[in-house]
Every structure is written in structure tokens, then in C-alpha cells.
Scaffold this motif. Sequence first.
Motif, PDB file in Angstrom:
ATOM      1  N   VAL A 272       0.835  -1.202   0.000  1.00  0.00           N
ATOM      2  CA  VAL A 272       0.000   0.000   0.000  1.00  0.00           C
ATOM      3  C   VAL A 272       0.872   1.255   0.000  1.00  0.00           C
ATOM      4  O   VAL A 272       0.607   2.223  -0.722  1.00  0.00           O
ATOM      5  N   ALA A 273       1.945   1.232   0.800  1.00  0.00           N
ATOM      6  CA  ALA A 273       2.846   2.390   0.876  1.00  0.00           C
ATOM      7  C   ALA A 273       3.506   2.674  -0.464  1.00  0.00           C
ATOM      8  O   ALA A 273       3.834   3.827  -0.775  1.00  0.00           O
ATOM      9  N   LEU A 274       3.697   1.641  -1.261  1.00  0.00           N
ATOM     10  CA  LEU A 274       4.326   1.824  -2.575  1.00  0.00           C
ATOM     11  C   LEU A 274       3.480   2.692  -3.492  1.00  0.00           C
ATOM     12  O   LEU A 274       4.014   3.475  -4.284  1.00  0.00           O
ATOM     13  N   VAL A 275       2.157   2.577  -3.372  1.00  0.00           N
ATOM     14  CA  VAL A 275       1.279   3.289  -4.305  1.00  0.00           C
ATOM     15  C   VAL A 275       0.660   4.546  -3.703  1.00  0.00           C
ATOM     16  O   VAL A 275       0.016   5.317  -4.408  1.00  0.00           O
ATOM     17  N   LEU A 276       0.863   4.764  -2.400  1.00  0.00           N
ATOM     18  CA  LEU A 276       0.277   5.937  -1.759  1.00  0.00           C
ATOM     19  C   LEU A 276       1.326   7.002  -1.484  1.00  0.00           C
ATOM     20  O   LEU A 276       2.426   6.701  -1.039  1.00  0.00           O
ATOM     21  N   PHE A 277       0.985   8.230  -1.752  1.00  0.00           N
ATOM     22  CA  PHE A 277       1.845   9.347  -1.354  1.00  0.00           C
ATOM     23  C   PHE A 277       1.154  10.157  -0.257  1.00  0.00           C
ATOM     24  O   PHE A 277       1.797  10.676   0.644  1.00  0.00           O
ATOM     25  N   ILE A 278      -0.183  10.285  -0.349  1.00  0.00           N
ATOM     26  CA  ILE A 278      -0.937  10.894   0.738  1.00  0.00           C
ATOM     27  C   ILE A 278      -0.988   9.882   1.887  1.00  0.00           C
ATOM     28  O   ILE A 278      -1.190   8.692   1.679  1.00  0.00           O
ATOM     29  N   ALA A 279      -0.757  10.375   3.088  1.00  0.00           N
ATOM     30  CA  ALA A 279      -0.769   9.528   4.297  1.00  0.00           C
ATOM     31  C   ALA A 279       0.338   8.488   4.293  1.00  0.00           C
ATOM     32  O   ALA A 279       0.261   7.484   4.988  1.00  0.00           O
ATOM     33  N   VAL A 325      -6.287   6.345   6.850  1.00  0.00           N
ATOM     34  CA  VAL A 325      -5.760   6.586   5.508  1.00  0.00           C
ATOM     35  C   VAL A 325      -6.893   6.894   4.529  1.00  0.00           C
ATOM     36  O   VAL A 325      -6.787   7.805   3.702  1.00  0.00           O
ATOM     37  N   VAL A 326      -7.993   6.158   4.630  1.00  0.00           N
ATOM     38  CA  VAL A 326      -9.129   6.399   3.736  1.00  0.00           C
ATOM     39  C   VAL A 326      -9.676   7.815   3.920  1.00  0.00           C
ATOM     40  O   VAL A 326      -9.992   8.508   2.942  1.00  0.00           O
ATOM     41  N   VAL A 327      -9.784   8.254   5.163  1.00  0.00           N
ATOM     42  CA  VAL A 327     -10.281   9.611   5.422  1.00  0.00           C
ATOM     43  C   VAL A 327      -9.355  10.654   4.804  1.00  0.00           C
ATOM     44  O   VAL A 327      -9.806  11.611   4.160  1.00  0.00           O
ATOM     45  N   LEU A 328      -8.047  10.486   4.968  1.00  0.00           N
ATOM     46  CA  LEU A 328      -7.109  11.455   4.392  1.00  0.00           C
ATOM     47  C   LEU A 328      -7.164  11.456   2.869  1.00  0.00           C
ATOM     48  O   LEU A 328      -7.010  12.495   2.233  1.00  0.00           O
ATOM     49  N   LEU A 329      -7.407  10.295   2.288  1.00  0.00           N
ATOM     50  CA  LEU A 329      -7.497  10.208   0.836  1.00  0.00           C
ATOM     51  C   LEU A 329      -8.785  10.822   0.300  1.00  0.00           C
ATOM     52  O   LEU A 329      -8.800  11.430  -0.774  1.00  0.00           O
ATOM     53  N   THR A 330      -9.875  10.648   1.026  1.00  0.00           N
ATOM     54  CA  THR A 330     -11.183  11.076   0.512  1.00  0.00           C
ATOM     55  C   THR A 330     -11.627  12.454   0.991  1.00  0.00           C
ATOM     56  O   THR A 330     -12.307  13.178   0.284  1.00  0.00           O
ATOM     57  N   VAL A 331     -11.219  12.804   2.219  1.00  0.00           N
ATOM     58  CA  VAL A 331     -11.661  14.075   2.801  1.00  0.00           C
ATOM     59  C   VAL A 331     -10.530  15.092   2.854  1.00  0.00           C
ATOM     60  O   VAL A 331     -10.740  16.290   2.666  1.00  0.00           O
ATOM     61  N   GLY A 332      -9.318  14.598   3.109  1.00  0.00           N
ATOM     62  CA  GLY A 332      -8.181  15.496   3.209  1.00  0.00           C
ATOM     63  C   GLY A 332      -7.765  15.742   4.635  1.00  0.00           C
ATOM     64  O   GLY A 332      -8.279  15.140   5.584  1.00  0.00           O
ATOM     65  N   PRO A 343     -13.665  14.055  10.121  1.00  0.00           N
ATOM     66  CA  PRO A 343     -13.815  12.603  10.290  1.00  0.00           C
ATOM     67  C   PRO A 343     -12.607  11.915  10.916  1.00  0.00           C
ATOM     68  O   PRO A 343     -12.745  10.880  11.557  1.00  0.00           O
ATOM     69  N   VAL A 344     -11.407  12.489  10.743  1.00  0.00           N
ATOM     70  CA  VAL A 344     -10.220  11.850  11.309  1.00  0.00           C
ATOM     71  C   VAL A 344     -10.290  11.817  12.838  1.00  0.00           C
ATOM     72  O   VAL A 344      -9.661  10.966  13.485  1.00  0.00           O
ATOM     73  N   ALA A 345     -11.099  12.713  13.424  1.00  0.00           N
ATOM     74  CA  ALA A 345     -11.256  12.724  14.882  1.00  0.00           C
ATOM     75  C   ALA A 345     -11.967  11.468  15.382  1.00  0.00           C
ATOM     76  O   ALA A 345     -11.898  11.154  16.577  1.00  0.00           O
ATOM     77  N   PHE A 346     -12.640  10.751  14.476  1.00  0.00           N
ATOM     78  CA  PHE A 346     -13.362   9.541  14.863  1.00  0.00           C
ATOM     79  C   PHE A 346     -12.637   8.270  14.420  1.00  0.00           C
ATOM     80  O   PHE A 346     -12.939   7.182  14.933  1.00  0.00           O
ATOM     81  N   THR A 347     -11.702   8.400  13.464  1.00  0.00           N
ATOM     82  CA  THR A 347     -10.952   7.225  13.000  1.00  0.00           C
ATOM     83  C   THR A 347      -9.607   7.087  13.696  1.00  0.00           C
ATOM     84  O   THR A 347      -9.214   5.987  14.090  1.00  0.00           O
ATOM     85  N   ALA A 348      -8.902   8.210  13.879  1.00  0.00           N
ATOM     86  CA  ALA A 348      -7.583   8.155  14.513  1.00  0.00           C
ATOM     87  C   ALA A 348      -7.623   7.580  15.927  1.00  0.00           C
ATOM     88  O   ALA A 348      -6.697   6.848  16.315  1.00  0.00           O
ATOM     89  N   PRO A 349      -8.659   7.886  16.750  1.00  0.00           N
ATOM     90  CA  PRO A 349      -8.670   7.292  18.096  1.00  0.00           C
ATOM     91  C   PRO A 349      -8.733   5.768  18.107  1.00  0.00           C
ATOM     92  O   PRO A 349      -8.268   5.146  19.068  1.00  0.00           O
TER      93      PRO A 349
END
Length: 379
Positions: A272-279, A325-332, A343-349
Motif C-alpha cells: 500500500v505504501a508503494l502506491v500511496l503518497f498521501i498519508a 488513511v481512507v479519510v485522508l485520501l477522501t476528505v483530506g 472525520p479523522v477525529a473519529f478514525t484516529a482514536p
Amino acid sequence: MANAATARAFQYGLGIFALTALIGLANAIKIFGTIDQNTLLTHLHSGTLGWITMGVFGIAVALFARNGSAVGPNVRLSALATAAYVLAFWSGNFIARAVFGLVMLATIFGWWAWVVYRAQAIGFGRLTVAQLSILLGLTTLVIGSTVGVILQVLFATSNVTDQTGVLIGVHASAQVGGYLVLVAAGIAEWHLSGETRTTAGRVQAVLLFLAGLLLALGILLNVTPALLLSNVFQTVAIVMVALRVGRRAFGIGWGAPTGARHEAIAVGWLVVALVLFIALDHTMFIGVMTNVLFGTVLALGAPRTWPWADHVIFWGLNAGAASFVVVLLTVGSSAGAGPFGHPVAFTAPIMGLAVLLGIVTFSIRLAGAPAMATAPART
């Protein structure tokens, strides 16, 4: 005793990792407002140096020490140097960062020199894939850390120029694109495939090493062909990891509370890290490195305090990281958001609380284990 030194390195690393997790939680939910730059740098370096690199030092002992002899540099002093450097970032004092950065660089160099000495004693041609990966990974760490400390000296002496931004890129690329990928692949292979000495594994390690060097040089000198070649080498090497180690990863028992599933899922995160630059940072730091290190702690064989926690840690860590990671990719990014306003406030915890549970659980286990069976490589 080598086993005890490995355990101590992880105990110290877990302690510093608690700071990483707590700052990360605060930054995600923002109940204290926006986290300042000094605190964010503390979050970053307590994770990469305090947790990951202390863990790598412990693994170096397990791989290179023999029968309680030559257990490497003092683990406690290494932890103190790391903690001092992390706190220097939190202080915001550039002189403190430069001074303790030099101490940290000397510590890293000491570990690298010891590993080189032990590798020479074993014979470079007889190193296992894991040993070679740690040796080359620490070499990249020395390079990246040297650039990082040069940056701190430049800040401390007010010699910041246009080139400083380039050096920051060189530092980050060497640490993430070189060091972390290389040691993660070697550690995962060690646990999933054993102490292999295959030609393909060695080629894989060398390709990852060259990819990290070319990435850093390409950024430093603005040489596009070096960057392209780095991408090719890294892609080929990670595909090799996926094919060579991935087959074993698919065959492990995902419901069994062992370190093998942490190592197996880390291979997937590496792809996954190979293809992702965000997050990319959290993909590498949590998805890849924290999984391989948690897997190593479990492989130490400490008594299983709170057996139920193993499942919560594994699934919480990986579900939380994936949703993050999904939130950062879709919402920023959550920059500028208020408390629980993103939304990251509900996924990161989910991820952060699983990490904290892991820190407490594994610290208790390591403290109560008088003798643990790491598997040093054969000479």
C-alpha cells in the motif's frame, strides 16, 4: 544477555511511543486546539526514533549478538539520548536540538559501527537476509540522520538558506524511503520465512538500499533520472517482497494471537505504501513499522498478560490505520478543523487507543519475563 538487551530496548521504545500516541490523539480530536509545530515534530521524532529506532536497535542485538557476548552499545544510554533529543524538539530550542542531535547521531553511529563489526566477524557473504537488511538500513539511517543533524545546526546558527528545504526533503526521503522500508522488509521476512540466505532476498535488500540512496541523491542534486531509477528499484524490490514473503503471509492463521499476523499484514501495508503518497507517513509508521515491531515483541515469548488484548490491539491498530488513511485520501487533512470537526477525529482514536493498549500490555509482559527466546541468526 542479548535477550534481556532486546527486551529492554523495546521497553524503552514503548515508553517513548506513549508520547507519540498521546500527541497523535490530541492532534486528531483537537480538544486542545491546533497543535503547534514543535509538538508535531515531537510526535514525529518520538515515533521514528523513540519507538521505531529503539526497536531496530533491539532487533540488531537479537540478530547479531552471540550467547550473551558483544551485546552492542548500552541500551539504556541509547534510550536516554533518544529521549533527550525528542524533548529538545518539544522545547523549541534550536541550540538544544543541535546539541542533543549530535548526541543522537553519535548513538546511531555507534550502533551502526557495532553492527558492521559483527557483520564482518560473521562474514558479509554469510549474512542472512534479515541481517543484511538491518546492516544496510542502519547505513541509510546514518546518512539520513547526518543530514537531519546538519539541519538542526543550521537552524541553531541561523544559517537557513534556500537549500535548507532541499535538505529537509533529503532527510525525510532517506529515513522513510530508504531506512524504514528496508528494515521492515527484513524483519517481516525474518519472522515469516526464517533465517534465509537466498540470492533473491539479498538482491531485494540491495535494491531497497540503492533505491533509498538514489531517492536522497535525486532530491539533493535535482537529478530526475536518479529519482526514476529509485522508483524502479523500489517497485521491483517490494514486488519481490510481496511474492517471496507474501505467500507465507497469506497462509498464517489470522485468528491466532501471534506475532505472525502482525508481520503478515505489514507486508500488505508495504505494498500500500508503494502506491500511496498521501498519508505515506502513517502507512509506514503504523501500518508497516508498528506491526513488524509489535510482531517482534510477541515473538519474544513473554507471558501473555491480558490474552484478550492481542485481538483488540491487532484489529484496532489495522482497522484504525486503514480508516485513517481512507479519510485522508477522501476528505483530506484536518488542518483548521475544530474539536471533533473532521472525520479523522473519529478514525484516529481507534488506531491511537489500540496503540496505547499495546504499549501497556506489552510493557507489562516484557517487565514480567525473566528470559525470552529471541532467535539470533546462526553464524
